[in-house]
Write an enzyme that holds these catalytic residues in place. Structure first.
Site, PDB file in Angstrom:
ATOM      1  N   ARG A 143      27.655 -16.251  23.962  1.00  0.00           N
ATOM      2  CA  ARG A 143      27.869 -17.265  25.004  1.00  0.00           C
ATOM      3  C   ARG A 143      29.248 -17.921  24.857  1.00  0.00           C
ATOM      4  O   ARG A 143      30.152 -17.667  25.644  1.00  0.00           O
ATOM      5  CB  ARG A 143      26.750 -18.320  24.946  1.00  0.00           C
ATOM      6  CG  ARG A 143      26.667 -19.228  26.182  1.00  0.00           C
ATOM      7  CD  ARG A 143      27.635 -20.407  26.153  1.00  0.00           C
ATOM      8  NE  ARG A 143      27.447 -21.265  24.997  1.00  0.00           N
ATOM      9  CZ  ARG A 143      28.239 -22.291  24.726  1.00  0.00           C
ATOM     10  NH1 ARG A 143      29.271 -22.578  25.512  1.00  0.00           N
ATOM     11  NH2 ARG A 143      28.036 -23.030  23.641  1.00  0.00           N
ATOM     12  N   ASP A 144      29.421 -18.716  23.823  1.00  0.00           N
ATOM     13  CA  ASP A 144      30.683 -19.435  23.645  1.00  0.00           C
ATOM     14  C   ASP A 144      31.823 -18.471  23.342  1.00  0.00           C
ATOM     15  O   ASP A 144      32.974 -18.720  23.708  1.00  0.00           O
ATOM     16  CB  ASP A 144      30.522 -20.452  22.506  1.00  0.00           C
ATOM     17  CG  ASP A 144      31.632 -21.481  22.489  1.00  0.00           C
ATOM     18  OD1 ASP A 144      32.305 -21.664  23.511  1.00  0.00           O
ATOM     19  OD2 ASP A 144      31.825 -22.115  21.436  1.00  0.00           O
TER      20      ASP A 144
ATOM     21  N   ASN B 222      36.326 -19.889  17.774  1.00  0.00           N
ATOM     22  CA  ASN B 222      35.350 -20.511  16.897  1.00  0.00           C
ATOM     23  C   ASN B 222      35.513 -20.028  15.460  1.00  0.00           C
ATOM     24  O   ASN B 222      36.172 -19.021  15.184  1.00  0.00           O
ATOM     25  CB  ASN B 222      33.941 -20.121  17.357  1.00  0.00           C
ATOM     26  CG  ASN B 222      33.570 -20.713  18.692  1.00  0.00           C
ATOM     27  OD1 ASN B 222      33.243 -21.888  18.787  1.00  0.00           O
ATOM     28  ND2 ASN B 222      33.602 -19.895  19.734  1.00  0.00           N
TER      29      ASN B 222
ATOM     30  N   HIS C 204      36.053 -25.217  15.520  1.00  0.00           N
ATOM     31  CA  HIS C 204      37.055 -24.271  15.997  1.00  0.00           C
ATOM     32  C   HIS C 204      38.200 -24.233  14.990  1.00  0.00           C
ATOM     33  O   HIS C 204      38.459 -25.218  14.295  1.00  0.00           O
ATOM     34  CB  HIS C 204      37.560 -24.673  17.385  1.00  0.00           C
ATOM     35  CG  HIS C 204      36.579 -24.378  18.482  1.00  0.00           C
ATOM     36  ND1 HIS C 204      36.946 -23.787  19.667  1.00  0.00           N
ATOM     37  CD2 HIS C 204      35.249 -24.575  18.573  1.00  0.00           C
ATOM     38  CE1 HIS C 204      35.878 -23.651  20.440  1.00  0.00           C
ATOM     39  NE2 HIS C 204      34.835 -24.125  19.797  1.00  0.00           N
TER      40      HIS C 204
ATOM     41  N   HIS D   1      29.896 -27.437  14.597  1.00  0.00           N
ATOM     42  CA  HIS D   1      30.499 -26.391  15.431  1.00  0.00           C
ATOM     43  C   HIS D   1      32.014 -26.570  15.370  1.00  0.00           C
ATOM     44  O   HIS D   1      32.572 -27.435  16.044  1.00  0.00           O
ATOM     45  CB  HIS D   1      29.991 -26.553  16.865  1.00  0.00           C
ATOM     46  CG  HIS D   1      30.453 -25.502  17.820  1.00  0.00           C
ATOM     47  ND1 HIS D   1      29.587 -24.644  18.466  1.00  0.00           N
ATOM     48  CD2 HIS D   1      31.685 -25.171  18.276  1.00  0.00           C
ATOM     49  CE1 HIS D   1      30.264 -23.841  19.261  1.00  0.00           C
ATOM     50  NE2 HIS D   1      31.548 -24.144  19.159  1.00  0.00           N
TER      51      HIS D   1
ATOM     52  N   CYS E 132      37.354 -22.738  24.985  1.00  0.00           N
ATOM     53  CA  CYS E 132      36.678 -23.607  25.945  1.00  0.00           C
ATOM     54  C   CYS E 132      37.447 -23.565  27.259  1.00  0.00           C
ATOM     55  O   CYS E 132      38.653 -23.860  27.279  1.00  0.00           O
ATOM     56  CB  CYS E 132      36.607 -25.046  25.431  1.00  0.00           C
ATOM     57  SG  CYS E 132      35.885 -26.200  26.617  1.00  0.00           S
TER      58      CYS E 132
END
Length: 304
Positions: free
Chosen positions: A20-21, A255, A215, A213, A246
């Site tokens: 997803r991300d 990430n 980055h 989470h 993002c």
């Protein structure tokens, strides 16, 4: 060499966000068959939590416009969690139609990003989330809350830990069973991580409900993760091959790479259940699908 360290958890849950991300910011649409194979390969590698997709409006994230189709073709295996991101009640409708059991909402810790990402003020975002969380829980779904810009915002600068904690407390009170503290633009450092976690706990957010989470924009993702582990956090978001960014914050780069995380956890003797060789092979395969090398240092070292 494995060298366990006093004060760290014995086991960590890796919350894999690559499907997803990791893929949401890709300019060229990745075929559904490739996304389904990616999920299958990650499952084969031992990852037990795979964030599969997002039910956002296709206009905003075209890469994930195939969410319903993907969930209709992928084999959702017993014992593996396939959460999806939902932005609003319409997204929840689609998630329920797809038979998911776990959703995530995404909030902002700052006023500017709430406006840019959600078209809401910082306070108004909660009114948007409340019916989604209430309905989801009534349907028996688990709910995760992401909080973006927990450490720095490209428009507002450094973010005060108390501000993050206040947002987190409201999400927990609303019914979110887990909070993921996001360093969306990668500016956090270990001391700042300590301060944000401490502020959340002091404001009534249970430590066991926190995830992180990170980055790797400034190369701090692993050091920040270690700081969170020392604080007692046991769920870490990561993306296979270091994919991601993002679409609403241009300064957000990839990430934390799942392989880099696994290498560190192995060295610390922390259990995670992932087969590193299988995971590296998966990221090499996905890099070939995307037409560029993986940014993960461990992938490059082992695949080279």
């Amino acid at each position: 060499m494995t060298r366990p360290t006093v004060g760290l958890p014995e086991q960590v849950t890796i919350y894999e966000v690559g499907p997803r991300d990791g893929l949401q910011n890709e300019s060229a649409v990745v075929p559904v068959a490739v996304k389904a194979a990616f999920l299958d390969r990650l499952a084969d590698a031992g990852l037990a939590v795979l964030e599969a997709t997002s039910f956002v409006h296709p206009k905003w994230v075209p890469q994930l416009a195939d969410a319903s189709e993907l969930l209709s073709v992928v084999e959702r295996r017993a014992g593996i969690d396939y959460p999806v991101l939902v932005p609003n009640e319409r997204g929840l409708d689609r998630a329920l139609e797809a038979g998911v059991g776990h959703i995530a909402i995404f909030a902002s810790a700052t006023e500017t990003f709430a406006n840019r990402n959600l078209n809401r003020t910082l306070d108004e975002q909660f009114a948007m989330f409340a019916p989604v969380v209430e309905r989801a829980r009534a349907e028996g779904l688990r709910v995760r809350g992401y909080i973006s810009m927990c450490f720095g915002d490209p428009w507002e600068g450094a973010v005060e830990p108390k501000q993050v904690a206040a947002v987190g407390r409201r999400l927990v009170e609303m019914g979110c069973g887990q909070l993921s503290l996001g360093d969306t633009i990668g500016t956090g450092t270990p001391g700042h991580v300590d301060a944000v976690i401490d502020a959340c706990v002091a404001d009534g957010v249970p430590l066991g409900q926190l995830a992180v989470h990170f980055h790797d924009t400034y190369g701090q993702a692993l050091s920040n993760t270690l700081a969170a582990l020392r604080k007692g956090v046991t769920t870490v978001d990561a993306s296979a091959g270091g994919l991601g960014g993002c679409p609403y914050a241009e300064s957000a780069t990839g990430n934390l790479a799942t392989e880099d995380l696994v290498w560190m956890l192995d060295g610390l003797g922390i259990e995670h259940g992932v087969d590193l060789d299988a995971l590296v092979a998966t990221s090499v395969w996905m890099a070939q699908q995307l037409g560029r090398p993986s940014p993960s240092r461990v992938v490059r070292a082992l695949a080279g």
